[in-house]
Design a protein around this motif. Structure first.
Motif, short mmCIF file in Angstrom:
data_model
loop_
_atom_site.label_atom_id
_atom_site.label_comp_id
_atom_site.label_asym_id
_atom_site.label_seq_id
_atom_site.Cartn_x
_atom_site.Cartn_y
_atom_site.Cartn_z
N ASP A 167 19.85 51.57 -7.66
CA ASP A 167 20.33 50.76 -6.54
C ASP A 167 19.95 51.35 -5.18
O ASP A 167 19.67 50.61 -4.25
CB ASP A 167 21.85 50.57 -6.62
CG ASP A 167 22.25 49.65 -7.75
OD1 ASP A 167 21.41 48.83 -8.20
OD2 ASP A 167 23.41 49.73 -8.19
N ASP A 168 19.92 52.67 -5.07
CA ASP A 168 19.61 53.29 -3.78
C ASP A 168 18.12 53.18 -3.41
O ASP A 168 17.75 53.50 -2.28
CB ASP A 168 20.06 54.75 -3.74
CG ASP A 168 19.32 55.63 -4.73
OD1 ASP A 168 18.80 55.13 -5.75
OD2 ASP A 168 19.27 56.86 -4.49
N LYS A 169 17.28 52.70 -4.32
CA LYS A 169 15.85 52.53 -4.04
C LYS A 169 15.48 51.05 -3.80
O LYS A 169 14.33 50.73 -3.55
CB LYS A 169 15.01 53.07 -5.20
CG LYS A 169 15.14 54.55 -5.40
CD LYS A 169 14.44 55.30 -4.30
CE LYS A 169 14.41 56.79 -4.57
NZ LYS A 169 13.67 57.51 -3.55
N ARG A 170 16.46 50.17 -3.89
CA ARG A 170 16.20 48.73 -3.79
C ARG A 170 15.53 48.34 -2.47
O ARG A 170 14.52 47.65 -2.46
CB ARG A 170 17.50 47.95 -3.97
CG ARG A 170 17.33 46.45 -3.93
CD ARG A 170 18.63 45.75 -4.23
NE ARG A 170 19.11 46.05 -5.57
CZ ARG A 170 18.70 45.39 -6.65
NH1 ARG A 170 17.84 44.40 -6.56
NH2 ARG A 170 19.18 45.72 -7.83
N ALA A 171 16.06 48.77 -1.36
CA ALA A 171 15.50 48.41 -0.05
C ALA A 171 14.06 48.92 0.09
O ALA A 171 13.19 48.20 0.60
CB ALA A 171 16.37 48.94 1.08
N GLU A 177 11.75 46.71 -1.99
CA GLU A 177 11.51 45.42 -1.33
C GLU A 177 10.51 45.56 -0.18
O GLU A 177 9.63 44.73 -0.01
CB GLU A 177 12.83 44.83 -0.84
CG GLU A 177 13.71 44.37 -1.98
CD GLU A 177 15.11 43.97 -1.53
OE1 GLU A 177 15.52 44.30 -0.39
OE2 GLU A 177 15.81 43.33 -2.34
N ARG A 178 10.65 46.62 0.60
CA ARG A 178 9.70 46.86 1.71
C ARG A 178 8.29 47.07 1.17
O ARG A 178 7.32 46.54 1.71
CB ARG A 178 10.12 48.08 2.52
CG ARG A 178 11.17 47.80 3.56
CD ARG A 178 11.33 48.97 4.53
NE ARG A 178 11.56 50.25 3.86
CZ ARG A 178 12.74 50.70 3.47
NH1 ARG A 178 13.82 49.97 3.66
NH2 ARG A 178 12.85 51.88 2.89
#
Length: 91
Positions: A44-48, A51-52
Motif C-alpha cells: 500500500d505504501d508504494k501505490r502512489a 501510479e506516477r
C-alpha cells in the motif's frame, strides 16, 4: 520506472496481458491498436509511486515510442493489495 522507486516486479507480482487489433487499411492488413493490461501486486505504501510511474512510463518506453503515431496504444494498470484493488487507465 518502477525500479527507480524500488517497486519490486517479480513474475508472481507483475504481469502484462497484451493484445492487438488488426484491420484492413486500404486493402492491406495493418496493426492499428495494441492493448496492454498490466497487473501489479503492491504494498500500500508504494501505490502512489506506482501510479506516477505508470502515468509517465510510455514516453520512456523504446517499443512504444517507436510505433507512436502509427499504432494506437491503450494501457491500463490494475494495482492489487491485500485488502483492495484499484484500476488506473492510461490515455
Amino acid at each position: 520506472m518502477l525500479a527507480k522507486d524500488r517497486i519490486p516486479t517479480p513474475a508472481d507480482r507483475y504481469q502484462a496481458r497484451v493484445s492487438g487489433e488488426i484491420e484492413a487499411v486500404e486493402g492491406v492488413l495493418k496493426i492499428v491498436r495494441i492493448i496492454v493490461d498490466y497487473t501489479l501486486k503492491i504494498a500500500d505504501d508504494k501505490r502512489a509511486a506506482a501510479e506516477r510511474a505508470f502515468d509517465g512510463y510510455i514516453t520512456h518506453c523504446p517499443a512504444a515510442t517507436s510505433v507512436m503515431g502509427c499504432i494506437d496504444i491503450k494501457h491500463t494498470l490494475t494495482l492489487k493489495s491485500m485488502s483492495n484493488e484499484l484500476a488506473v487507465e492510461g490515455p
